[in-house]
Design an enzyme around this catalytic site. Structure first.
Site, PDB file in Angstrom:
ATOM      1  CG  HIS A   1      -2.011  -0.898   1.301  1.00 44.01           C
ATOM      2  ND1 HIS A   1      -1.891  -2.232   1.065  1.00 44.01           N
ATOM      3  CD2 HIS A   1      -3.328  -0.678   1.567  1.00 44.01           C
ATOM      4  CE1 HIS A   1      -3.092  -2.800   1.179  1.00 44.01           C
ATOM      5  NE2 HIS A   1      -3.981  -1.882   1.489  1.00 44.01           N
TER       6      HIS A   1
ATOM      7  CD  GLU B   1      -5.624   3.740   2.133  1.00 46.91           C
ATOM      8  OE1 GLU B   1      -4.702   3.171   2.752  1.00 46.91           O
ATOM      9  OE2 GLU B   1      -6.837   3.411   2.256  1.00 46.91           O
TER      10      GLU B   1
HETATM   11  N1  ADE Z   1      -5.933  -2.629   6.067  1.00 50.22           N
HETATM   12  C1  ADE Z   1      -7.160  -2.938   5.640  1.00 50.22           C
HETATM   13  N2  ADE Z   1      -7.607  -2.012   4.786  1.00 50.22           N
HETATM   14  C2  ADE Z   1      -6.620  -1.087   4.639  1.00 50.22           C
HETATM   15  C3  ADE Z   1      -6.459   0.098   3.897  1.00 50.22           C
HETATM   16  N3  ADE Z   1      -7.411   0.573   3.086  1.00 50.22           N
HETATM   17  N4  ADE Z   1      -5.314   0.787   4.026  1.00 50.22           N
HETATM   18  C4  ADE Z   1      -4.348   0.356   4.831  1.00 50.22           C
HETATM   19  N5  ADE Z   1      -4.446  -0.764   5.564  1.00 50.22           N
HETATM   20  C5  ADE Z   1      -5.564  -1.486   5.465  1.00 50.22           C
HETATM   21 ZN    ZN Z   2      -6.082  -2.123   1.419  1.00 50.78          ZN
END
Ligand code: ADE
Ligand code: ZN
Length: 331
Positions: free
Chosen positions: A189, A192
């Site tokens: 990730h 975000e």
């Molecule tokens: N764990 C579960 N969903 C998540 C997200 N959108 N961003 C980061 N960690 C997560």
């Molecule tokens: Zn996620």
């Protein structure tokens, strides 16, 4: 018949629907701080990523036995199949369970029992991706990879999730190096809630092949050019972005601009029980809010299979891609 698609960004713990949470709580003698499913659902109003994560980790208290994890995955696969998912690369968060005294073996064997039957029962091929919690230490991530060693035949890759801001990718350089040595695929990730610089760092320091979310790359035109040039997939989760206030409304989502820029974007559900929709619901939502046409939807579906880790099964990938090309939006 829904458009065939691959889901590449799905946290299995984020598929825990309130009804199943209460059923498992009763079975395991766990008391939830909510009177009923309605009261629990009413708590699904999030101000940011952290406010969601607080509830997400708290509700995991009901997951205790291998059978609980099997039931969780079965429920997801059944819903995903009904929405056209043909291939799912599923995240799980082992540290969130081992920290509560649930053995790593219970998690992976329980999930495995469901995934082993997935093709036959639900017509969905699957892969498992083990995520490290980035708000835990690098040492804890290394210990988790160590616990996974007996099960590496069940695990395709590693990922990085949880609270992004202040937890840069570089913190996990060593564990990603070790994962690469073990032949695991790498995703993370990034971008975000964290800055575009984290997307760059995940590519350069962790050697990831896909970026989960990656939305904030749009703040950095040079980075966008690189992602296009290197065909790095971004696993977008539009309904998640609205619920976690990464975008104000779906109509403000940069998905069309990202498609126009030539980015390898895909549409996924992230934590569907919490964010109001599974994979097909996310496709429907962006089609309506962003006026996407059939060929844009077909591109999203095609890219989902192209971005998948199906290198070990190219005939299957080709079959799925042929289904996408043959899909008739008029029926
Ligand atoms: N764990 C579960 N969903 C998540 C997200 N959108 N961003 C980061 N960690 C997560
Ligand atoms: Zn996620």
């Amino acid at each position: 018949m829904p458009l065939p698609k691959a889901e590449l960004h799905l946290h299995i713990e984020g598929t825990l629907e309130p009804e199943l949470a209460f059923a498992l709580a009763a079975r395991n003698g766990v008391t939830l701080p909510y009177a009923d499913t309605e009261e629990l659902r009413a708590a699904y109003r999030f101000g940011d990523l952290q406010s969601f994560l607080d509830l997400y980790y708290a509700l995991m208290a009901v997951l205790r036995t291998p059978e609980d994890f099997t039931a969780l995955a079965d429920a997801y696969l059944e819903r995903a199949a009904a929405q056209g998912v043909r291939h799912a690369e599923i995240f799980f968060d082992p540290q969130a369970h081992t920290a509560r005294g649930v053995p790593f073996a219970a998690v992976i064997e329980g999930l495995g029992a469901s995934l082993d039957r997935s093709e036959e029962r639900y017509g969905i091929s699957t892969r498992l991706i083990m995520c490290f919690l980035r708000d835990e230490s690098a040492e804890s991530a290394l210990a988790t990879l160590e616990s996974a060693r007996p099960y590496l035949d069940r695990i395709t890759g590693v990922g990085l999730d949880s609270a992004e801001a202040g937890n840069p990718p570089a913190k996990f350089r060593a564990v990603y190096e070790e994962a690469a040595r073990l032949g695991l695929r790498r995703v993370a990730h990034a971008g975000e809630e964290g800055p575009a610089a984290y997307v760059r760092e995940a590519l350069d320091v962790l050697g990831v092949e896909r970026i989960d979310h990656g939305l904030r790359c749009m703040e950095d035109p040079e980075l966008v050019a690189r992602l296009v040039r290197e065909r790095i997939p971004l696993t977008l989760c539009p309904l998640s972005n609205v619920r976690l206030r990464v975008v104000d409304t779906l109509a403000d989502h940069p998905l069309p601009a990202m498609l126009d820029a030539g980015l390898m974007v895909t549409v996924n559900s992230d934590d569907p029980a919490y964010f109001g929709g599974y994979a097909g619901d996310n496709y429907d939502a962006v089609r309506e809010a962003l006026s996407l046409g059939p060929e844009q939807l077909r591109t999203l579906a095609r890219q989902s299979f192209e971005a998948s880790f199906l290198e070990d099964d190219e005939p299957r990938r080709a079959r799925y891609l042929a289904e996408v090309e043959a899909y008739d939006f008029r029926v």
